[in-house]
Scaffold this motif. Structure first.
Motif, short mmCIF file in Angstrom:
data_model
loop_
_atom_site.label_atom_id
_atom_site.label_comp_id
_atom_site.label_asym_id
_atom_site.label_seq_id
_atom_site.Cartn_x
_atom_site.Cartn_y
_atom_site.Cartn_z
N GLU A 77 1.09 4.15 -2.89
CA GLU A 77 0.79 5.55 -2.59
C GLU A 77 1.94 6.47 -3.01
OE1 GLU A 77 -0.11 5.64 1.53
OE2 GLU A 77 -2.20 4.98 1.27
N LYS A 87 1.96 6.57 -6.83
CA LYS A 87 0.76 7.25 -7.31
C LYS A 87 0.88 8.76 -7.16
CE LYS A 87 -4.24 6.53 -7.16
NZ LYS A 87 -5.33 5.80 -6.46
N LYS A 120 0.82 -1.20 0.00
CA LYS A 120 0.00 0.00 0.00
C LYS A 120 0.86 1.25 0.00
CE LYS A 120 -3.69 2.32 2.55
NZ LYS A 120 -4.59 2.29 3.74
N GLU A 121 1.92 1.25 0.81
CA GLU A 121 2.81 2.41 0.87
C GLU A 121 3.57 2.59 -0.44
OE1 GLU A 121 4.49 3.13 5.21
OE2 GLU A 121 4.58 0.99 4.67
#
Length: 877
Positions: free
Chosen positions: A407, A410, A403-404
């Motif tokens: 992010e 992104k 997830k990190e």
């Protein structure tokens, strides 16, 4: 009597421009006139300096080549067109005769089978006659194992490598077909025919001219980063998927390579040695509906692309660290240093190359970090760099959780994939990506947006407006290399070049339909299109200077204030960095799609084209492409040889001999007359044209002209007496004029083919011209062209109808809204006689239905005409 006091409302004449103005505004008007006059004098002074100055060419310090100085005329002549001399006097070799090649060429173009070819050869032998000897006997003589194969420019074998990419712990295999890029370029470098055309050192000129890549900043900066003895070897790479079958079920994914060290006329030609070549065929990842649009699957497809692409670049990447010593075709050993200077692709493909997330990402531009919600603002943003993208990827991969990682990536609109171009030194993928004129302008801004808006507002006005628009288009004059439209509303245009021609003519066809009174928003749309077309033409210039760059940026700003698309903001930055847009246009590469489709349609049976047969299909396409290149290359050289042997000698349409107006010592004759109609007496001419007021006092006008023209040009009058032509004297009529002129854009020789014919293919055609004078050039229409014998010399002359009546400022202001340049015809009886050599070039006019005798100069014909009219407008103001 005392002089009456002058009132503020009285009209007074300005001493500078001669215009009547009100007394109260005379002061400000005079200041404005003085400023304009000063600017005009400064412009003329600068132009004279440029014309007369010696041109200093400074080479990159690493080249160890001393600066050279050229007079402008020498520089101009050095920019000759590419077809000045034929490259080969026997381009049909290794075929034994030209006839052998031409018959083989027909068979190849028609994709004949073996039996069809043998039947053709039987027919040829049965009917052969003449001096050429026809020596082919069967299909094998020019089949892959025969003459075609011997003709192929040193054959570089295609390879087929398997690449492996993982998706969710499962390894997937793909086939990558390619020819080693380094082997391909070495074959070009060793070719003696290309050796004189290669340029290995960056150049800058005293007066900054930007055209070829080596005249721009990126080439200079690249050479500055290399060892002093190294020479940049710059690649241009293009990639795009294309449909092979009509319904798109079978697709191809070609990679096309070009060399930036070769001049554009060689590099962008797809049918000759040194032009674009298919060097690879990327695998196409089949869309899996189960994983479609999932982030991991999109990353997987990007990883397949970059992993496969590296197979092509591996040989180049190796030498990008050390360079490579090689003896070129001119016998000189050079340390060549490969780099990817230009990447040419549409936006979708650029996103893959740069590994960004596209339009929905936070920063959708592959070149800079413009936020998604600021794309409509013309503003400079921080540029992306490969080093920055690599750092972001490394930082993301160091994050503890998926997830990190996501992010962090992104936040910069990047993907979790290693970029193949980072493996080549001195290459920044974001800087290599280039403005795509075809998809951004012609098919994008114009085709997908502005043109659709035009059709909407025309349709909104009703059927009558649609019919009138088609009629207006059909009434516009025909011009070589410009599409003539007889119908536009009911036609769906898909070709970028045709769409580009449509954009150049729309204002002339729609200005009397989308008027402020009938359709205010439609008229505002035309004003927007006016700024778009100006920007588009500046972007398309074949040579740029600092002045045209500045003018282009201003046109971009004007257009962006009305309508903005962020990608166009980088257009002129790319020109300064990599040269004119022709250097990285996708158009020459898109043209190669057609030949690949033709091969697929004509050389396969469409059966069992499944995964197990794709290798066979691909090799068939790639090898046939190689044979087709050989044929078309020979045909190009044959055409060049034919044109060279008869150039400037014949009318290109009927091959009749031309009469020239140039001096015998001139290497380029300015004007030719052709389509001779025979000798006519003045009495016969007046009888034939008695109702045409342009021929009023024709003989008297000619007498007056000759008696002034000959002494002014130091030509003695016959027997020292004034000329008095009689009614029975004869002159010779011509109906064709070829004008060779030096473009003010690129200083190369161009030509216009002009007609003065009452029945040209069933319709009258009287073309217009720009006439040179001691003061300001003016527009005129050809009425009659002829040669007149005086004292044993034929003088080539033309009767013209001048369009040089002064236009009131009120009309000029209204026209300026749409960027139009109005001219007004003199009375028909005010015709004049001029020497043909005073014609600068051809012109085209669009009639103004609102005012009889008024016309608009079609300044969008080409880049030279665009700048010519800009100059006329500046002189008039």
């Amino acid at each position: 009597m005392p002089k009456s006091k002058q009132r503020a409302s009285d009209l007074v004449k300005c001493n500078r421009c001669g215009v009547d103005v009100r007394a109260r505004g005379l002061g400000s008007h005079s200041k404005s006139c003085a400023k304009k006059e000063q600017e005009r004098l400064e412009d003329e002074e600068f132009a004279n300096i440029v014309r007369k100055a010696e041109k200093k060419v400074e080479y990159h310090p690493h080249s160890q080549i001393p600066s050279t100085v050229h007079h402008f005329s020498e520089f101009s002549r050095s920019c000759s067109t590419e077809d000045d001399v034929p490259r080969n006097n026997s381009p049909w070799e290794p075929f034994r005769t030209r006839l052998d090649f031409e018959v083989a060429e027909i068979a190849l173009e028609a994709a004949m089978t073996k039996d069809q070819t043998n039947r053709l050869l039987d027919l040829v032998h049965r009917s052969a006659s003449g001096n050429d000897t026809f020596m082919l006997q069967n299909h094998e003589k020019f089949a892959p194992s025969g003459t075609w194969l011997r003709s192929v420019i040193p054959d570089v074998q295609f390879r087929n490598d398997s690449v492996s990419v993982s998706l969710e712990n499962e390894v997937h295999e793909f086939n990558m077909h390619y020819r080693p890029l380094w082997d391909w370029v070495l074959d070009l470098l060793r070719d003696k025919r290309l050796a004189p055309h290669f340029v290995f050192d960056a150049q800058q000129r005293f007066v900054r001219f930007i055209d070829e890549p080596w005249t721009a900043d990126a080439f200079w900066n690249a050479q500055s980063q290399l060892p002093r003895d190294a020479k940049p070897l710059a690649f241009i790479l293009y990639v795009d998927k294309n449909k092979l079958s009509s319904f798109g079920s079978q697709k191809g994914y070609p990679i096309i390579a070009r060399i930036a060290n070769l001049p554009v006329h060689i590099r962008n030609n797809n049918t000759m040695l040194g032009g674009g070549r298919v060097v690879g065929w990327l695998p196409i990842t089949v869309e899996n509906q189960e994983h479609a649009k999932k982030k991991n699957y999109v990353d997987f497809k990007n990883a397949v692309w970059h992993t496969s692409f590296y197979q092509l670049l591996a040989s180049v990447a190796k030498h990008s660290n050390t360079g490579y010593w090689f003896e070129c075709g001119d016998g000189i050993n050079r340390r060549l240093w490969p780099l990817i200077l230009i990447l040419s692709a549409d936006y979708e493909e650029q996103c893959i190359m740069a590994l960004i997330r596209g339009l929905k990402g936070k920063f959708p531009c592959p070149v800079c970090l413009v936020p998604q919600d600021e794309q409509s603002i013309l503003h400079t943003h921080k540029l992306r760099t490969s080093h920055q993208s690599e750092d972001i990827l490394r930082t993301a991969r160091s994050k503890p959780s998926e997830k990190e990682k996501e992010e962090h990536l992104k936040a910069f609109s990047l993907r979790n994939v290693e970029n193949v171009f980072s493996r080549i030194r001195h290459v920044d993928v974001h800087q290599a990506l280039s403005f795509d004129h075809l998809h951004t302008n012609e098919e994008g801004l114009w085709g997908d947006h502005l043109w659709k808006e035009v059709k909407f507002w025309i349709s909104d006005l009703g059927r009558e407006a649609a019919v009138k628009l088609d009629k207006n288009f059909d009434g516009l004059p025909r011009w070589p290399d410009l599409t003539h439209f007889s119908s536009v509303i009911a036609v769906d245009f898909t070709d970028g070049s045709v769409l580009g021609d449509l954009s150049k003519m729309i204002v002339f066809a729609a200005h009397d339909i989308l008027t402020p009174s009938r359709c205010k928003l439609g008229h505002l749309l035309l004003r927007c299109i006016r700024y778009y077309v100006e920007f588009d033409i500046y972007v398309s210039l074949e040579v740029h200077t600092e002045d045209t760059i500045a003018a282009g940026r201003l046109a971009l700003q004007n257009f962006s204030e009305i309508m903005d698309k962020h990608l166009i903001s980088h257009a002129f930055d790319d020109i300064v960095a990599k040269g004119v847009t022709h250097n990285y246009s996708t158009k020459p590469n898109e043209k190669m799609h057609g030949s690949l489709q033709k091969i697929y349609l004509q050389r396969t049976n469409f059966k069992n084209v499944a995964s197990q047969l794709i290798i066979f299909l691909l090799l068939q396409i790639l090898h046939y492409d190689e044979w087709l290149l050989t044929s078309t290359s020979m045909r190009t050289e044959l055409d060049e040889l034919d044109e060279y042997n008869q150039r400037d000698m014949c009318d290109p349409e009927n091959n009749e001999a031309l009469h020239d107006t140039g001096a015998s010592e001139s290497t380029t004759i300015h004007a030719h007359l052709g389509s001779r109609q025979g000798n006519h007496s003045f009495a016969d001419i007046i009888h034939s044209h008695g109702t045409d007021r342009a021929f009023t006092d024709f003989r008297m006008k000619l007498n007056h002209f000759l008696n002034g023209f000959l002494p002014q040009n130091d030509i003695p009058l016959p027997d020292g007496r004034h000329i008095h032509l009689r009614a029975e004297d004869m002159i010779t009529e011509f109906r064709f004029l070829q004008v060779n002129y030096e473009s003010i854009v690129d200083w190369r020789m161009h030509r216009d083919l002009l007609r003065c014919n009452s029945n040209f293919y069933g319709s009258p055609r009287y073309d217009c011209v720009i006439v040179n004078t001691a003061n300001t050039p003016f527009i005129a229409r050809l009425v009659y062209m002829f040669s007149c014998p005086i004292g044993g010399t034929d003088f080539l002359l033309a009767l013209i109808h001048p369009y040089d009546i002064h236009i009131p400022n009120s009309c000029r202001r209204r026209d300026n809204d749409l960027g139009l340049w109005r001219v007004r015809a003199k009375p028909r009886s005010s015709s004049e006689i001029i020497p043909v050599r005073s014609i600068i070039r051809g012109a085209a006019l669009a009639s103004n239905p609102e005012t009889d005798g008024d016309y608009f100069v079609i300044h969008t014909l080409d880049t030279d005409m665009f700048l010519q009219v800009k100059a006329l407008q500046a002189q008039s103001s």
